[in-house]
Write a protein that holds these residues in place. Structure first.
Motif, mmCIF file in Angstrom:
data_model
loop_
_atom_site.group_PDB
_atom_site.id
_atom_site.type_symbol
_atom_site.label_atom_id
_atom_site.label_comp_id
_atom_site.label_asym_id
_atom_site.label_seq_id
_atom_site.Cartn_x
_atom_site.Cartn_y
_atom_site.Cartn_z
ATOM 1 N N LYS A 73 0.890 -1.128 0.043
ATOM 2 C CA LYS A 73 -0.148 -0.041 0.106
ATOM 3 C C LYS A 73 0.747 1.072 0.015
ATOM 4 N N THR A 74 1.993 1.365 0.859
ATOM 5 C CA THR A 74 2.613 2.493 0.800
ATOM 6 C C THR A 74 3.466 2.778 -0.484
ATOM 7 N N ASP A 75 3.630 1.812 -1.306
ATOM 8 C CA ASP A 75 4.391 1.915 -2.735
ATOM 9 C C ASP A 75 3.370 2.556 -3.697
ATOM 10 N N SER A 79 0.150 8.587 -3.474
ATOM 11 C CA SER A 79 -0.797 9.296 -2.878
ATOM 12 C C SER A 79 -2.285 9.383 -3.584
#
Length: 428
Positions: free
Chosen positions: A130-132, A135
């Motif tokens: 998810k953090t990859d 935004s």
């Protein structure tokens, strides 16, 4: 591509559905019946919908990905259904029937579809990846803190300019709206105009103007957000471009095609990353890109980000298998994500690590575009439905043309407040 671009004529080709069962390709033209799955060893058959992409090879790529997935998961057959024409209309109608797909893509994300129980929650599909995701890719599919889709490709839209033409005129690439107005006016001659944003003279400029002045189209709670002084100020400012007669209107193709820029009809044009290969072929290195400039000090430059998102039908009887397919293809398979983004068009993978290693995006203006999108990217809100967006754009056209009192026109558009969310269960 964005949902808006799905309406373009170059999209309208190819038809039929393709079934991949245990690595075997089976064709059933214009049929959604999972014929051929029996005897393959597959216990489940997924129906996966795509709109008819215009880029050559995209349909074959989708089929190839399905084949690879089935090879890795022999118990799951995948039928690729290629939908020409009015994809959104056909999807909306089919989702109400037993023939609804298990997995499908949508353009601009619709929050209403999630609230109406049409989309499955996909938080577990992301895992640590998810953090990859950039935004915009996360924010655009988030409803009440839950994720309802996985972005497949980002389509980035920005302002192209001819380096040599601006340099000869002593003009630097505009970083403020005042600068854009001045540049467009100075570059307008008796034979050409300075700027092309669309044949209607508006294109994306109305929403860009609002965002660039710190405003919003729709508030976080789903209410109309453009009934503000910032929005009115920015939309009224667009009239300056029209009063100066510096906008190209009624060209043979619209803003999404780079022909006006490539043919020297204008030195500045709002267009997408998908056009960059054609621009480079025509102009070599004689072009650059910048965001839509901040309206004034304190404002924010804007890069429009559209694209396509993979979703799982919440009413499917095969949700676990459908999630497995989406996770495998759009989260785990970096090489296939790169292939889909750069081999059949020119797009940005939503995962930062994948975008960073995509060859065509690794240097020059393309790399700069990726950076601009990550820094200034704005996507249409999930509650930005047809009724409200149409009212907003109609008001913007009149305001820019000086056809009525700007405050009154915008106030009338704001009266569509009660329509926000009512049509959001549809894919625009």
């Amino acid at each position: 591509m964005s949902a808006r671009r799905a309406e373009l004529s170059r999209r309208g080709f190819l038809t039929g559905s393709l079934l991949v069962a245990a690595g075997t390709v089976l064709t059933s033209a214009c049929s959604t019946d999972p014929t051929g799955a029996s005897g393959s060893g597959a216990k489940t058959t997924l129906n996966v919908w795509y709109h008819a992409y215009g880029e050559t090879g995209t349909q074959q790529a989708a089929l190839r990905y399905a084949t690879a997935f089935t090879k890795a998961h022999p118990d799951i057959a995948v039928k690729v259904t290629w939908v020409p024409g009015d994809y959104s209309g056909k999807l909306n109608a089919t989702l109400l029937t037993d023939a609804a797909p298990d997995v499908f893509e949508i353009g601009d994300f619709s929050e209403g579809m999630a609230r109406r129980g049409q989309l499955a929650v996909l938080d577990d599909v992301y895992g640590t990846a998810k953090t990859d995701f950039n935004s915009n890719a996360i924010d655009s599919v988030t409803v009440d803190g839950k994720l309802y889709g996985v972005k497949m490709i980002d389509d980035v839209i920005m302002l192209y300019y001819r380096k040599s033409v601006l340099a000869k005129a002593g003009i630097t690439p505009p970083t403020t709206f005042d600068g854009l107005v001045a540049a467009a006016k100075a570059l307008t001659t008796s034979k050409s105009k300075g700027l092309f944003v669309g044949n209607d003279g508006i294109g994306d400029s109305a929403s860009n103007a609002v965002w660039s002045n710190g405003g919003e189209l729709v508030s976080r709670d789903g209410k109309v957000g453009f009934g503000t002084p910032q929005a009115l100020e920015a939309l009224t400012g667009l009239r300056r471009l029209h009063d100066d007669k510096s906008l190209l209107l009624g060209f043979t193709t619209d803003w999404w095609d780079p022909a006006a820029l490539n043919q020297g009809v204008v030195p500045m044009q709002w267009c997408g990353l998908w056009a960059m290969p054609a621009v480079r072929d025509a102009l070599g290195d004689d072009f650059g890109v910048v965001p839509w400039p901040a309206f004034k000090a304190g404002g924010t430059p804007v890069v429009r980000v559209g694209g396509w998102t993979s979703c799982v039908n919440a009413k499917s009887a095969k949700i676990d298998a459908a999630k497995k397919f989406v996770q495998w293809l759009w989260v785990q398979q970096a090489d296939l994500q790169k292939d889909f983004a750069e081999s059949y068009g020119f797009h940005v993978p939503p995962r930062r690590s994948v975008a960073a290693t995509t060859r065509k995006l690794s240097d020059g203006t393309a790399k700069e575009t990726v950076t601009l999108a990550d820094r200034y990217g704005k996507h249409n809100p999930g509650t930005w439905d047809t009724a409200v967006s149409s009212a907003f754009n109609a008001a913007a056209v009149k305001i820019a043309a000086g056809d009525g009192d700007p405050a009154a026109l915008l106030a009338e558009a704001v009266k569509t407040e009660g329509l926000v969310g009512r049509g959001a269960g549809e894919v625009d």
